[in-house]
Design a protein around this motif. Structure first.
Motif: not given
Length: 261
Positions: A1-10, A14-18, A60-64
């Motif tokens: 399994m990949a580690t999360g260290r040094n990976h930023r969220p996608a 992709r421009g998904i609103p907060e 709308k959320d799922f469209s992102y």
């Protein structure tokens, strides 16, 4: 399994609103419950109701995410669980360090829900020398003097602060200096962090105060026709043209004689 260290969220690229990101865990929780009941598909209305949002907002959320469902069929539950989990980064391993092993820190360390959601408690850290070596949830507590080394050796991605408020900023600064760029703060204080560091604050007292407000509001609505409160002090007639500087004294200074609604 990949580690999360040094990976930023996608999600950022992709421009998904907060606001949408904040609702994704709600959808995932509802979908996971459906999956555990072996429900194959779900409509937007049913899922929205289970997540506590309206169906238009959910669509709308799922469209992102590029997921629109199938007309007349709904959404594939298992696929959505995978899709949202991937978007949130839960298909990776996220090592977590908890700093401040008091009652709250120990309770979080013992919480079994982290591992099933991709979060591995990799280290427990406390400033009390008497705590060093003490096992909590099967993990020995390590001293705060070794924080930099602990973060590096365990590849910690997320720091959780459960210290008293007076120590929280110093702990935050040390976590950031050690390379941690995501912090969950349970201390009742506002943390100052540099650009690129994400902080989420959990303040139970604030949530209770908000609930108290709503309880008071509901009680007021229920008693709106009950007449004046017999325990309330008598109200003097006031001249609405009176200057706001001539009111009675309050704990923070002059209190206006006529308060705005």
């Amino acid at each position: 399994m990949a580690t999360g260290r040094n990976h930023r969220p996608a999600t950022r690229s992709r421009g998904i609103p907060e606001a949408t990101v904040a609702r994704l865990p709600l959808y995932l929780r509802a979908l996971t419950a459906l999956s555990e009941r072996s429900v194959p598909t779900v409509s937007s209305e049913e899922l929205a109701a289970a997540a506590g949002v309206n169906s238009a907002k959910l669509r709308k959320d799922f469209s992102y995410l590029g997921s629109y469902g199938t007309r007349g069929v709904g959404y594939d539950v298992e696929y959505l669980v995978y899709q949202i989990s991937r978007e949130l980064g839960l298909t990776q391993d996220w090592p977590v360090a908890i700093v401040g092993i008091g009652n709250l820190g120990a309770a979080l360390a013992n919480y079994g829900g982290f591992a099933s959601r991709g979060f591995r408690v990799a280290a427990l850290i406390d400033a009390d020398p008497a705590m060093a070596g003490t096992p909590v949830a099967g993990i020995p507590v390590q001293h705060a003097d070794d924080l930099d080394r602990i973060i590096s050796e365990n590849g910690v991605s997320i720091g959780v602060i459960t210290t008293p408020p007076g120590a929280a900023q110093q702990v935050c600064d040390r976590l950031v200096a050690a390379g941690v760029t995501s912090i969950l703060n349970f201390a009742p204080t506002v943390l100052s962090v540099p650009e690129g560091v994400d902080v989420r604050k959990v303040d139970l007292s604030i949530e209770l105060q908000i609930l108290a407000f709503h309880e008071q509001r509901k009680a007021g609505e229920e008693g709106v026709d009950a007449g004046p409160d017999p325990a309330a002090p008598p109200v003097r007639a006031t001249n609405t043209t009176t200057s706001t500087n001539t009111g009675r004294k309050g704990p923070d200074g002059d209190m206006p004689a006529v308060m705005p609604a």
